[in-house]
Design an enzyme around this catalytic site. Structure first.
Site, PDB file in Angstrom:
ATOM      1  N   ALA A  82      16.725  22.995  58.498  1.00 34.09           N
ATOM      2  CA  ALA A  82      16.059  23.923  57.572  1.00 34.09           C
ATOM      3  C   ALA A  82      16.675  25.309  57.688  1.00 34.09           C
ATOM      4  O   ALA A  82      16.797  25.855  58.787  1.00 34.09           O
ATOM      5  CB  ALA A  82      14.569  23.991  57.881  1.00 34.09           C
ATOM      6  N   GLU A 136      30.860  29.202  59.397  1.00 33.44           N
ATOM      7  CA  GLU A 136      30.915  30.609  58.966  1.00 33.44           C
ATOM      8  C   GLU A 136      30.568  31.582  60.082  1.00 33.44           C
ATOM      9  O   GLU A 136      30.859  32.771  59.977  1.00 33.44           O
ATOM     10  CB  GLU A 136      29.988  30.833  57.764  1.00 33.44           C
ATOM     11  CG  GLU A 136      30.415  30.036  56.559  1.00 33.44           C
ATOM     12  CD  GLU A 136      29.874  30.561  55.239  1.00 33.44           C
ATOM     13  OE1 GLU A 136      29.377  31.683  55.184  1.00 33.44           O
ATOM     14  OE2 GLU A 136      29.983  29.818  54.247  1.00 33.44           O
ATOM     15  N   TYR A 159      24.047  35.779  55.654  1.00 29.52           N
ATOM     16  CA  TYR A 159      23.806  34.359  55.953  1.00 29.52           C
ATOM     17  C   TYR A 159      24.435  33.972  57.285  1.00 29.52           C
ATOM     18  O   TYR A 159      23.760  33.424  58.173  1.00 29.52           O
ATOM     19  CB  TYR A 159      24.361  33.473  54.825  1.00 29.52           C
ATOM     20  CG  TYR A 159      24.539  32.023  55.239  1.00 29.52           C
ATOM     21  CD1 TYR A 159      23.434  31.215  55.508  1.00 29.52           C
ATOM     22  CD2 TYR A 159      25.818  31.460  55.379  1.00 29.52           C
ATOM     23  CE1 TYR A 159      23.596  29.882  55.908  1.00 29.52           C
ATOM     24  CE2 TYR A 159      25.982  30.144  55.768  1.00 29.52           C
ATOM     25  CZ  TYR A 159      24.873  29.359  56.038  1.00 29.52           C
ATOM     26  OH  TYR A 159      25.036  28.050  56.439  1.00 29.52           O
TER      27      TYR A 159
END
Ligand code: NAD
Ligand code: DAU
Length: 355
Positions: A82, A136, A159
């Site tokens: 999630a 990332e 993010y």
């Protein structure tokens, strides 16, 4: 058999993982998902009546609800997917990313640790918490080199910074409390049921709708693409066989510039759904302003998971992309629900108020 908790199981990768576990394993699954805009139960057709599967519409920031779920289901482990996952959204509104990716992971870790602390014997020995993360967190590569597991963290977007923070929490919970964790950092996924804000589904759906194909900057940024079912297989393997406290990088050995991706998609669509006037889809390519802070290149060294656990991808970029384009062409109902926003009412429409 005790179930596995999968968080984010209504999302793109989580739903692929649950479909795999339901088809190929004996694990019962409890899918814990808040159903944000990215959560879509239509990606898990037929499962709500499946006895081995439970869905709980729960926010991972809700500690009391998580405690109840651990108490009720006594899971053998957690696979935690999630998250808020889209870089562009994180640039426009980072708050939800901090909340879910950092506070949510912290809350889930604490609920899981409290549950694990109360276990004994075999249940305690076998319990594990698998944190699913991204390449990332390592930042951007130059022309050469690959991300290994020991690459320094250098996240560049809200993010990736929020995912990096969650990785550090997981690492610290293992180091400080001896909490049994494994972690994976994967490259860009593509495949069925991906929300059409991400490059590949956006380009497919815009192309067939006759809309522009927006390419950020020069289109020369490089991503390392992995078919989602190959990622799901890797997640199962690491969950079952990974060494506690370790991280594993997962990638597809498919480095492509964004322009190469879009040109390949256009060529596939020209073949599979030619335009009535014969016009090539590539004529819809449009250069648009670049993403702020756009990472130039990602590429994964997946030799650790390959040597230690025997995982290799089964799909090449060509076979995986063909399957993906065909899936979007063959599933207009899924696409229409997502495009209209109707998927958000799917649970109530199909199963009343029960969650
Ligand atoms: P997604 O956006 O498709 O799905 C995320 C899911 O999490 C949704 O179902 C959403 O409803 C749920 N969710 C969001 N906030 C929640 C909350 N507070 N409580 C409970 N559920 C919540 O994401 P995805 O692409 O499937 O990515 C899954 C995971 O894999 C993420 O952790 C992401 O960082 C990681 N990852 C993604 C990729 C990729 O290419 N998509 C690559 C590597 C790693
Ligand atoms: O590397 C793993 C990451 O891959 C995951 O952690 C993220 O959750 C996932 O969203 C993905 O991030 P990216 O930013 O790489 O994916 P996205 O599909 O948004 O963009 C891929 C590339 O395409 C990127 O260089 C930006 C570019 N792009 C994207 C969109 C949406 C465009 O040129 N045009 C677009 O319209």
């Amino acid at each position: 058999m005790s179930p596995i908790f999968v968080t984010g199981g209504a999302g793109f990768i989580g739903s692929a993982l649950i479909r795999l576990l339901m088809a190929e394993s004996d694990y019962p699954v409890v899918n814990i998902d808040k159903l944000t805009y990215a959560g879509n139960l239509a990606s898990l057709p037929g499962l709500l009546t499946e006895p081995m599967y439970v869905f709980s519409q729960t926010d991972i920031c809700d500690r009391a609800a998580l405690d109840r779920l651990f108490d009720q289901h006594n899971p053998a482990g957690v696979i935690h997917l999630a998250a808020e996952s889209h870089v562009d959204r994180s640039i426009h509104g980072p708050g939800e990313f901090i909340q879910t990716n950092i506070t949510g992971t912290y809350t889930l870790l604490e609920a899981a640790r409290a549950y694990w602390s109360g276990l004994s014997g075999e249940a305690r020995a076998r319990f594990r918490f698998h944190h699913v993360s991204t390449d990332e967190v390592f930042g951007s590569l130059g022309e050469t080199g690959l991300f290994t597991e020991s690459h320094p963290y250098q996240p560049n977007s809200p993010y990736s910074a929020s995912k990096a923070a969650s990785d550090h929490l997981v690492r610290a919970w293992h180091h400080t409390y001896g909490f049994p964790t494994v972690m994976t950092n994967c490259s860009n996924n593509y495949g069925p049921c991906q929300f059409p804000e991400k490059l590949i589904p956006l380009m497919i759906l815009n192309a067939v709708a006759g809309k522009p194909l927006p390419i950020y900057g020069k289109g020369d940024n490089v991503r390392d693409w992995l078919y989602v079912d190959d990622h799901a297989r890797a997640l199962r393997l690491v969950f079952e066989k990974g060494t506690l406290g370790e991280t594993y990088n997962i990638g597809g050995h498919n480095e492509k510039t964004n322009l190469e991706v879009v040109d390949t998609l256009c060529a596939l669509l020209d073949e599979l759904k030619p335009q009535p006037d014969g016009r090539p889809y590539a004529t819809q390519k449009t250069s648009v302003a670049d993403r702020p802070g756009h990472d130039k290149r990602y590429a994964i060294d997946a030799s650790k998971i390959s040597h230690e656990l025997g995982w290799t991808p089964t799909e090449t970029f060509e076979t995986g992309l063909r399957k993906t384009v065909q899936w979007y062409l063959d599933n207009p109902a899924w696409v229409a629900h997502v495009v209209s926003g109707d998927y958000r009412n799917w649970l109530t429409r199909n199963y009343g108020e029960r969650t």
